[in-house]
Write a protein that holds these residues in place. Structure first.
Motif, PDB file in Angstrom:
ATOM      1  N   LEU A  13      -1.985  15.194   0.315  1.00 52.57           N
ATOM      2  CA  LEU A  13      -0.943  14.172   0.273  1.00 52.57           C
ATOM      3  C   LEU A  13      -1.081  13.292  -0.971  1.00 52.57           C
ATOM      4  CD1 LEU A  13      -0.996  13.060   4.023  1.00 52.57           C
ATOM      5  CD2 LEU A  13       0.518  14.745   2.942  1.00 52.57           C
ATOM      6  N   VAL A  14      -2.306  12.926  -1.316  1.00 48.84           N
ATOM      7  CA  VAL A  14      -2.537  12.113  -2.513  1.00 48.84           C
ATOM      8  C   VAL A  14      -2.152  12.892  -3.771  1.00 48.84           C
ATOM      9  CG1 VAL A  14      -4.312  11.011  -3.920  1.00 48.84           C
ATOM     10  CG2 VAL A  14      -4.304  10.673  -1.443  1.00 48.84           C
ATOM     11  N   ARG A  15      -2.508  14.168  -3.808  1.00 48.60           N
ATOM     12  CA  ARG A  15      -2.206  15.009  -4.966  1.00 48.60           C
ATOM     13  C   ARG A  15      -0.695  15.141  -5.168  1.00 48.60           C
ATOM     14  NH1 ARG A  15      -5.996  18.389  -3.587  1.00 48.60           N
ATOM     15  NH2 ARG A  15      -4.583  19.741  -2.434  1.00 48.60           N
ATOM     16  N   ILE A  16       0.026  15.438  -4.095  1.00 48.94           N
ATOM     17  CA  ILE A  16       1.482  15.591  -4.164  1.00 48.94           C
ATOM     18  C   ILE A  16       2.135  14.266  -4.560  1.00 48.94           C
ATOM     19  CG2 ILE A  16       3.562  15.946  -2.758  1.00 48.94           C
ATOM     20  CD1 ILE A  16       2.266  18.569  -3.399  1.00 48.94           C
TER      21      ILE A  16
ATOM     22  N   LYS B  36      -0.157   6.224  -3.198  1.00 53.10           N
ATOM     23  CA  LYS B  36       0.217   7.538  -3.743  1.00 53.10           C
ATOM     24  C   LYS B  36       0.970   8.427  -2.752  1.00 53.10           C
ATOM     25  CE  LYS B  36      -1.509   6.851  -7.826  1.00 53.10           C
ATOM     26  NZ  LYS B  36      -0.616   6.666  -8.998  1.00 53.10           N
ATOM     27  N   PRO B  37       0.561   8.518  -1.490  1.00 48.85           N
ATOM     28  CA  PRO B  37       1.300   9.391  -0.573  1.00 48.85           C
ATOM     29  C   PRO B  37       2.595   8.780  -0.047  1.00 48.85           C
ATOM     30  CG  PRO B  37      -1.005   9.112   0.084  1.00 48.85           C
ATOM     31  CD  PRO B  37      -0.703   8.046  -0.903  1.00 48.85           C
ATOM     32  N   MET B  38       2.826   7.476  -0.316  1.00 50.92           N
ATOM     33  CA  MET B  38       4.036   6.806   0.164  1.00 50.92           C
ATOM     34  C   MET B  38       4.528   5.877  -0.939  1.00 50.92           C
ATOM     35  SD  MET B  38       2.993   5.827   4.109  1.00 50.92           S
ATOM     36  CE  MET B  38       4.675   5.573   4.688  1.00 50.92           C
ATOM     37  N   GLY B  39       5.126   6.466  -1.975  1.00 46.70           N
ATOM     38  CA  GLY B  39       5.521   5.690  -3.143  1.00 46.70           C
ATOM     39  C   GLY B  39       7.011   5.440  -3.211  1.00 46.70           C
TER      40      GLY B  39
ATOM     41  N   THR C 247      14.941   6.520  -3.320  1.00 48.24           N
ATOM     42  CA  THR C 247      13.958   6.070  -4.301  1.00 48.24           C
ATOM     43  C   THR C 247      12.588   5.879  -3.654  1.00 48.24           C
ATOM     44  OG1 THR C 247      14.761   3.799  -4.000  1.00 48.24           O
ATOM     45  CG2 THR C 247      15.631   5.043  -5.876  1.00 48.24           C
ATOM     46  N   ASP C 248      12.408   6.439  -2.460  1.00 48.67           N
ATOM     47  CA  ASP C 248      11.113   6.491  -1.786  1.00 48.67           C
ATOM     48  C   ASP C 248      10.718   7.952  -1.628  1.00 48.67           C
ATOM     49  OD1 ASP C 248      10.990   3.536  -0.788  1.00 48.67           O
ATOM     50  OD2 ASP C 248      12.911   4.270  -0.059  1.00 48.67           O
ATOM     51  N   PHE C 249       9.432   8.223  -1.654  1.00 48.79           N
ATOM     52  CA  PHE C 249       8.949   9.569  -1.348  1.00 48.79           C
ATOM     53  C   PHE C 249       7.683   9.473  -0.514  1.00 48.79           C
ATOM     54  CE2 PHE C 249       5.968  13.055  -2.323  1.00 48.79           C
ATOM     55  CZ  PHE C 249       6.673  14.085  -1.721  1.00 48.79           C
TER      56      PHE C 249
END
Length: 433
Positions: free
Chosen positions: A324-327, A352-355, A383-385
């Motif tokens: 999740l951090v990598r993605i 990073k996993p919820m930017g 604009t959120d991922f």
């Protein structure tokens, strides 16, 4: 009229504010364009009521579906439980197994209580803390749901919560007698926190914080929260509803050496979309739950614990936090790169996993245009991922390739508002009429 539009028109008549969750309200994504309703979700894809298939690079069920939609391992465990009966006059053994598993993942914790949603779990945690201390004032940092204890902060100042994720949350319906029972402090603001403690320490019931959200935690700030809680014998409650399972199997607080809470609260990702929440803590503090009335029929059903156990075991087996951090890192880096490429003042924030990112000036209009253009390319995006286990590097590159095109169009379009097929996005709390 599309089926999605038909359902939305009906919902406006039948459901106050149109949806049960503000974060899924179409006004936040450009009403008139956002499909709003789904017929199927699988892996990283969603199908709307009109049969359109989208790669979902948006909010992953508001962060609930950490593995991906309709994960087969979790669903198989749930289906087996359903066939055995999800409710009876006895308790399901899985709640004991889940309590054991959560305490194994968090060695500081010794006991657990369960609910079915994040907001109610936070209310349980605050009730336990107030029972333990016999006091009333809660100092908090971050966003913690819709219940009275939290919105009470806006009784004396309706802008009190503006820096805590969402602006404009009205305290209508919250008893005025709760005024001055909850006070917010800013993340990493030691001086502001100390001032509140000095003012309210004689009636301090709990210190509540998220372990991480938009900012990297200052170790000195986390240490101060822990030190004050220990000195005053006040429970330190860590809200892991959003951050939990994003970095490791368990709470994000595990990533910060020496930051040990008295209570931690989980929901969202805990059961990969099934309704489940947990309140874990030390025996010293959690035993106060026996001195107050906390009870609900649907907290005893079987599906939630079964789904949570299956989710946690798979998450741990896959070391999913690293993925999740990598993605998430690749997506955030991509936003910045494409912003520079197209001369857009893009800023990025969030874990990073919820930017999420902002276009700067006229962001809400540009956000609606971005969403509209991405939908035309078969991608559900805002604009959120929020990263899911089902997201692959290929999904990310497909998404960023589409972002490249769309950022270019946004940069070259003069009258963006005139190009919208729906409405500009709304921000914060807006009453629907």
């Amino acid at each position: 009229m599309s089926r999605c539009s038909e359902y939305q028109a009906k919902a406006k008549q039948r459901i106050p504010n149109l949806t049960q969750l503000l974060s899924k309200n179409p006004t936040r994504f450009g009403e008139g364009v956002w499909p709003t309703y789904y017929s199927k979700a699988k892996g990283a894809y969603i199908w709307d009521l009109d049969g359109h298939k989208y790669l979902d690079m948006s909010i992953a069920g508001i962060g609930a579906c950490v593995l991906g939609y309709a994960d087969e391992d979790v669903d198989d465990a749930v289906c087996a439980a359903v066939r055995q009966g999800v409710a009876s006059s006895l308790n399901c053994p899985e709640e004991v197994e889940l309590a054991d598993l959560l305490c194994e993942l968090h060695p500081w914790a010794e006991q657990a209580r369960f609910a079915r949603s994040g907001g109610e779990a936070m209310a349980v945690a605050v009730r336990i803390a107030r029972t333990y201390t016999g006091k009333g004032v809660v100092l908090f940092c971050g966003y913690h749901g819709w219940q009275d204890w939290y919105l009470a902060a806006n009784l004396s100042d309706e802008s009190a919560l503006d820096g805590h994720l969402m602006k404009g949350l009205p305290p209508a319906g919250v008893p005025r007698s709760l005024c001055h029972s909850a006070y917010p402090f800013r993340y990493n603001d030691i001086e502001g926190f100390d001032a509140l403690v000095a003012e309210h320490q004689d009636n301090l019931a709990a210190i509540v914080t998220e372990p991480v959200r938009n900012f990297t935690p200052d170790p000195a700030f986390l240490a101060r929260l822990r030190d004050v809680a220990t000195r005053l014998d006040v429970p330190l409650v860590v809200d892991e509803i959003s951050a939990g399972l994003r970095f490791t199997t368990g709470g994000a607080h595990l990533c910060y050496d020496g930051f040990i809470p008295d209570i931690a609260v989980f929901s969202k990702a805990l059961a990969n979309g099934y309704a489940m929440s947990a309140i874990i803590g030390t025996q010293k503090v959690m035993s106060a739950a026996s001195d107050t009335f906390i009870s609900s029929t649907n907290w005893t059903e079987r599906i939630g614990p079964v789904a949570a156990i299956a989710t946690l075991k798979k998450h741990q087996r896959l070391n999913l936090g690293s993925h999740l951090v990598r993605i998430g890192t690749r997506v955030q880096d991509g936003w910045l790169e494409l912003g520079r490429k197209h001369g857009l003042p893009v800023t990025v924030s969030g874990m990073k996993p919820m930017g999420h990112f902002s276009f700067g000036e006229d962001h809400l209009v540009k956000r609606a245009f971005f969403i509209q253009l991405m939908l035309e390319r078969g991608i559900l995006a805002s604009t959120d991922f929020y990263a899911m286990g089902a997201h692959t590097p290929d999904h990310v590159e497909e998404y960023l390739s589409a972002c490249d095109e769309v950022f270019g169009i946004i940069a070259e379009t003069g009258d963006i508002r005139g190009q919208l097929k729906g409405q500009p996005c709304l921000s914060g709390f807006q009453r629907l009429t």
